[in-house]
Scaffold this motif. Structure first.
Motif, PDB file in Angstrom:
ATOM      1  N   ARG A 178       4.250  47.508  38.449  1.00 38.75           N
ATOM      2  CA  ARG A 178       3.940  47.744  39.825  1.00 38.75           C
ATOM      3  C   ARG A 178       3.706  49.398  39.987  1.00 38.75           C
ATOM      4  NH1 ARG A 178       7.084  43.471  43.683  1.00 38.75           N
ATOM      5  NH2 ARG A 178       7.273  41.933  42.147  1.00 38.75           N
ATOM      6  N   SER A 179       3.160  49.879  38.930  1.00 40.93           N
ATOM      7  CA  SER A 179       2.965  51.497  38.944  1.00 40.93           C
ATOM      8  C   SER A 179       1.616  51.857  39.650  1.00 40.93           C
ATOM      9  CB  SER A 179       2.713  52.120  37.496  1.00 40.93           C
ATOM     10  OG  SER A 179       4.170  52.002  36.877  1.00 40.93           O
ATOM     11  N   LEU A 180       1.031  50.854  39.990  1.00 37.78           N
ATOM     12  CA  LEU A 180      -0.707  51.090  40.629  1.00 37.78           C
ATOM     13  C   LEU A 180      -0.914  50.099  41.595  1.00 37.78           C
ATOM     14  CD1 LEU A 180      -3.124  53.209  40.347  1.00 37.78           C
ATOM     15  CD2 LEU A 180      -4.271  51.292  39.076  1.00 37.78           C
ATOM     16  N   TYR A 181      -0.973  50.587  42.700  1.00 43.26           N
ATOM     17  CA  TYR A 181      -1.566  49.859  43.984  1.00 43.26           C
ATOM     18  C   TYR A 181      -0.310  48.742  44.099  1.00 43.26           C
ATOM     19  CZ  TYR A 181      -6.042  51.779  43.655  1.00 43.26           C
ATOM     20  OH  TYR A 181      -7.214  52.617  43.970  1.00 43.26           O
ATOM     21  N   GLY A 182       0.895  48.914  43.676  1.00 37.47           N
ATOM     22  CA  GLY A 182       2.220  47.906  43.898  1.00 37.47           C
ATOM     23  C   GLY A 182       1.885  46.788  43.179  1.00 37.47           C
ATOM     24  N   MET A 183       1.105  46.767  42.055  1.00 43.07           N
ATOM     25  CA  MET A 183       0.623  45.615  41.299  1.00 43.07           C
ATOM     26  C   MET A 183       0.657  45.840  39.783  1.00 43.07           C
ATOM     27  SD  MET A 183      -0.663  42.327  41.314  1.00 43.07           S
ATOM     28  CE  MET A 183      -1.122  42.039  42.872  1.00 43.07           C
ATOM     29  N   PHE A 184      -0.078  46.833  39.553  1.00 44.46           N
ATOM     30  CA  PHE A 184      -0.513  46.833  37.995  1.00 44.46           C
ATOM     31  C   PHE A 184       0.756  47.742  37.319  1.00 44.46           C
ATOM     32  CE2 PHE A 184      -4.264  46.376  40.321  1.00 44.46           C
ATOM     33  CZ  PHE A 184      -4.976  45.436  39.703  1.00 44.46           C
ATOM     34  N   PRO A 185       1.039  47.167  36.258  1.00 48.03           N
ATOM     35  CA  PRO A 185       2.034  48.038  35.434  1.00 48.03           C
ATOM     36  C   PRO A 185       1.359  49.097  34.668  1.00 48.03           C
ATOM     37  CG  PRO A 185       1.428  45.992  34.058  1.00 48.03           C
ATOM     38  CD  PRO A 185       0.931  45.857  35.618  1.00 48.03           C
ATOM     39  N   LYS A 186       2.274  50.276  34.399  1.00 44.88           N
ATOM     40  CA  LYS A 186       1.780  51.461  33.659  1.00 44.88           C
ATOM     41  C   LYS A 186       0.993  50.872  32.041  1.00 44.88           C
ATOM     42  CE  LYS A 186       3.175  55.734  32.338  1.00 44.88           C
ATOM     43  NZ  LYS A 186       4.324  56.875  32.167  1.00 44.88           N
ATOM     44  N   SER A 187      -0.156  50.778  32.165  1.00 47.55           N
ATOM     45  CA  SER A 187      -0.872  50.481  30.896  1.00 47.55           C
ATOM     46  C   SER A 187      -2.118  50.885  30.513  1.00 47.55           C
ATOM     47  CB  SER A 187      -0.912  48.927  31.192  1.00 47.55           C
ATOM     48  OG  SER A 187      -1.510  48.613  31.979  1.00 47.55           O
ATOM     49  N   ILE A 188      -2.803  50.611  29.674  1.00 49.55           N
ATOM     50  CA  ILE A 188      -4.234  50.557  29.442  1.00 49.55           C
ATOM     51  C   ILE A 188      -4.878  49.293  29.303  1.00 49.55           C
ATOM     52  CG2 ILE A 188      -6.115  51.307  27.698  1.00 49.55           C
ATOM     53  CD1 ILE A 188      -4.124  53.328  26.656  1.00 49.55           C
ATOM     54  N   GLU A 189      -5.734  48.849  30.239  1.00 54.12           N
ATOM     55  CA  GLU A 189      -6.298  47.696  30.512  1.00 54.12           C
ATOM     56  C   GLU A 189      -7.427  47.423  29.555  1.00 54.12           C
ATOM     57  OE1 GLU A 189      -8.495  44.736  33.974  1.00 54.12           O
ATOM     58  OE2 GLU A 189      -7.270  46.330  34.344  1.00 54.12           O
ATOM     59  N   VAL A 190      -7.468  46.425  28.870  1.00 60.16           N
ATOM     60  CA  VAL A 190      -9.117  46.053  28.397  1.00 60.16           C
ATOM     61  C   VAL A 190      -9.465  45.040  29.061  1.00 60.16           C
ATOM     62  CG1 VAL A 190     -10.138  45.009  26.196  1.00 60.16           C
ATOM     63  CG2 VAL A 190      -8.013  46.531  25.896  1.00 60.16           C
ATOM     64  N   GLN A 191     -10.691  45.349  29.765  1.00 62.24           N
ATOM     65  CA  GLN A 191     -11.181  44.345  30.600  1.00 62.24           C
ATOM     66  C   GLN A 191     -11.845  43.007  30.239  1.00 62.24           C
ATOM     67  OE1 GLN A 191     -11.753  42.944  33.683  1.00 62.24           O
ATOM     68  NE2 GLN A 191     -12.069  44.973  34.683  1.00 62.24           N
ATOM     69  N   MET A 192     -11.694  42.061  30.853  1.00 67.73           N
ATOM     70  CA  MET A 192     -12.249  40.777  30.447  1.00 67.73           C
ATOM     71  C   MET A 192     -13.161  40.251  31.421  1.00 67.73           C
ATOM     72  SD  MET A 192      -8.942  38.968  28.802  1.00 67.73           S
ATOM     73  CE  MET A 192      -9.672  37.240  28.657  1.00 67.73           C
ATOM     74  N   MET A 193     -13.451  41.043  32.606  1.00 66.72           N
ATOM     75  CA  MET A 193     -14.163  40.576  33.595  1.00 66.72           C
ATOM     76  C   MET A 193     -15.588  40.331  33.029  1.00 66.72           C
ATOM     77  SD  MET A 193     -15.144  42.681  37.146  1.00 66.72           S
ATOM     78  CE  MET A 193     -16.197  41.569  38.384  1.00 66.72           C
TER      79      MET A 193
END
Length: 232
Positions: free
Chosen positions: A106-121
Motif C-alpha cells: 500500500r505504498s501508492l494510493y493506499g493500494m499498490f505495493p512498492k514495486s515495478i509493474e509489468v503491465q498486462m492491460m
C-alpha cells in the motif's frame, strides 16, 4: 604415486552439482490446486471483511476476478529469475499486471505495493509502471515524457511505454508473457517479441504480485525459473 582416493573429489563434485542445480531450477509459483504460498491484500476488506474473493482457483487456473481491487502477493522473496505466464482475458478485456521486486504494501494510493509493474492491460502489455521504485530504458523522453514530470509517487509520470504495438493476441486468446529479472535489469517478452528492456532498477529482489484491477484474467501457467544470467 598413489592414486587419489574417491572422497577427495566429493567436495568438488558437490559444488558442481549445486551450481548445476541452481541454473534452470523451477520454483512453483502456483500449484494448480490452491493459493498456497500467496496472500491477498485487498484494502476494501479492511472495512468489509465479508466481501467476496479477488482471487481464486478455477479449473486448475489462477483467476484474478478484477474486483474487489487488490493484489495477490507471494510469501517468498525472489531474485534473479524468469517468470513465464500464460494468460487471457476470458471476457471483456481490461487491466491487470504482474509486479516484480514488490515490498512495502500500500505504498501508492493506499493500494499498490512498492514495486515495478509489468503491465498486462489489453493493448499495453509490457509497459513498465514505476511504483515507488524506478527503472531506466533507452529513449526515456520519448517513452516516458518530459523529464520534469518523471517520478515514482502520486501525480508523477510513472509509465514507461513498451517497444512494440501488436504483440498481443486477439481478445479471448492466450498470451505468453516472459519477465526476466537479473540484478538491476528487467526484460519483458510478449508472445516471443521483446517489448521492454529496463536497467538501473532501484530494486533487484522482492516479492511477486498479481493484480486485481478491474478485469477478470485467467492464468493457466505461472512458473518461476532461477537464472544465473540474462538470455542471449
Amino acid at each position: 604415486m598413489m592414486p587419489m582416493k574417491p572422497f577427495f573429489y566429493l567436495p568438488m563434485l558437490a559444488a558442481f552439482l549445486l551450481v548445476f542445480a541452481a541454473k534452470g531450477q523451477h520454483v512453483p509459483l502456483f500449484n494448480g490446486k490452491d493459493l498456497s504460498g500467496w496472500h491477498a491484500d485487498v484494502p476494501e476488506k479492511d472495512k468489509n471483511p465479508d466481501l467476496g474473493p479477488s482471487f481464486l482457483v478455477r479449473d486448475g487456473m489462477l483467476v484474478s476476478l478484477g474486483t474487489p481491487q487488490g493484489h495477490l502477493i507471494s510469501d517468498a522473496i525472489h531474485e534473479n529469475y524468469r517468470i513465464t505466464a500464460e494468460y487471457r482475458f476470458p471476457g471483456e478485456t481490461g487491466n491487470c499486471g504482474i509486479l516484480v521486486h514488490a515490498s512495502t504494501p500500500r505504498s501508492l494510493y493506499g493500494m499498490f505495493p512498492k514495486s515495478i509493474e509489468v503491465q498486462m492491460m489489453h493493448e499495453n502489455a509490457g509497459d513498465f509502471w514505476c511504483i515507488v521504485e524506478d527503472i531506466e530504458v533507452d529513449n526515456m523522453v520519448a517513452r516516458r515524457g518530459p523529464k520534469k514530470d518523471w517520478g515514482i509517487t502520486e501525480g508523477k509520470n510513472r509509465r514507461i511505454l513498451n517497444l512494440t504495438d501488436g504483440s498481443e493476441n486477439p481478445p479471448g486468446a492466450w498470451n505468453e508473457m516472459v519477465i526476466e529479472c537479473f540484478e538491476d535489469r528487467v526484460r519483458v517478452w510478449v508472445n516471443g517479441a521483446l517489448v521492454n528492456d529496463g536497467y538501473n532498477a532501484t530494486a533487484s529482489s522482492g516479492q511477486i504480485a498479481v493484480q486485481a484491477e478491474g478485469a477478470e484474467v485467467e492464468f493457466r501457467k505461472l512458473i518461476l525459473e532461477k537464472i544465473t544470467g540474462l538470455s542471449e
